[in-house]
Design a protein around this motif. Structure first.
Motif, short mmCIF file in Angstrom:
data_model
loop_
_atom_site.label_atom_id
_atom_site.label_comp_id
_atom_site.label_asym_id
_atom_site.label_seq_id
_atom_site.Cartn_x
_atom_site.Cartn_y
_atom_site.Cartn_z
N TYR A 66 48.50 48.60 31.20
CA TYR A 66 49.47 47.97 32.12
C TYR A 66 50.81 48.41 31.93
O TYR A 66 51.62 48.76 32.80
CB TYR A 66 49.33 46.46 31.87
CG TYR A 66 50.39 45.48 32.39
CD1 TYR A 66 50.28 45.33 33.91
CD2 TYR A 66 51.44 45.11 31.74
CE1 TYR A 66 51.39 44.48 34.25
CE2 TYR A 66 52.46 44.32 32.49
CZ TYR A 66 52.41 44.14 33.71
OH TYR A 66 53.60 43.48 34.50
N TRP A 142 42.26 40.98 32.12
CA TRP A 142 42.69 42.13 32.78
C TRP A 142 42.91 41.98 34.34
O TRP A 142 43.94 42.52 34.97
CB TRP A 142 41.94 43.52 32.39
CG TRP A 142 40.46 43.43 32.99
CD1 TRP A 142 39.25 43.27 32.17
CD2 TRP A 142 40.15 43.67 34.12
NE1 TRP A 142 38.34 42.97 33.22
CE2 TRP A 142 38.64 43.70 34.57
CE3 TRP A 142 40.77 44.28 35.50
CZ2 TRP A 142 37.83 43.77 35.34
CZ3 TRP A 142 39.96 44.67 36.31
CH2 TRP A 142 38.55 44.38 36.56
N LEU A 145 46.46 40.79 34.89
CA LEU A 145 47.39 41.99 34.87
C LEU A 145 47.44 43.03 35.97
O LEU A 145 48.25 43.57 36.47
CB LEU A 145 47.19 42.82 33.56
CG LEU A 145 47.51 42.20 32.22
CD1 LEU A 145 47.19 42.91 30.99
CD2 LEU A 145 48.99 41.98 32.11
#
Length: 194
Positions: A66, A142, A145
């Motif tokens: 990220y 995740w 993100l």
């Protein structure tokens, strides 16, 4: 007798010399790679693929990915932006043409292609090295993100494309600019009335 024994200066000198020689060799090959942009980008794509395989294999380090994505987005904005932003500054240097009758001025990037490539490649190499240290593997969900990064990318690109449309510039030059000559009237075409 100064070179032998005593103060330890002669013992420590080979290491800085070795580092200096390694840096000069690195810079030499970096300078030689400058005109070969296709090969540089192919090498970077190989590094990107290795990094992606590493992250997929270990199923982690999403915070690192990220952060890398945010950094790459920042680099992309610099790569697509003009050196002198007409919205912020009135400069004495070259400005972007605002009308079709304005003189052609080449697009000068805020972040040149070579620096964009170099920064991107370094970022992937650093992120790859970070995947070997468990301290950077912070457990996160995740998909959140990824969704947040996609929203950020779309909003940023929309603003950047709006800026390009407003100030009528294209950050990519496709081919060489050609002079089409003066467009004259039909009576001045050069025919003689014999």
């Amino acid at each position: 007798m100064e070179g032998i024994g005593g103060d330890g200066a002669s013992v420590a000198s080979p290491m800085p010399q070795w580092g200096h020689d390694a840096w000069r060799m690195y810079q030499y090959y970096l300078d030689k790679s400058t005109p070969h942009s296709a090969y540089r980008w192919i090498g970077t794509l190989v590094i990107v693929a290795i990094y992606c395989l590493r992250v997929y294999y270990v199923q982690g380090f999403y915070i690192v990915a990220y952060g890398l994505g945010i950094y790459l987005l920042n680099l992309l904005i610099g790569f697509l932006s003009p050196l002198v932003d007409p919205e912020l500054e009135g400069s004495d240097g070259p400005l972007l043409p605002t009308k079709g009758s304005d003189e052609f001025k080449p697009f000068i990037r805020r972040l040149p292609e070579f620096k964009f490539w170099y920064s991107m490649t370094k970022a992937f190499c650093i992120a790859f090295v970070m995947t070997f240290f468990s301290v950077f593997d912070v457990p996160v969900f995740w998909p959140i993100l990824l969704c947040y990064w996609i929203v950020l990318f779309v909003l940023t690109m929309r603003r950047q494309i709006g800026h390009m449309i407003k100030y009528k510039y294209i950050p990519f030059s496709i081919g060489k600019q050609k002079y089409s000559g003066k467009k004259g009237s039909a009576g001045s075409s050069g025919s003689r009335g014999d």
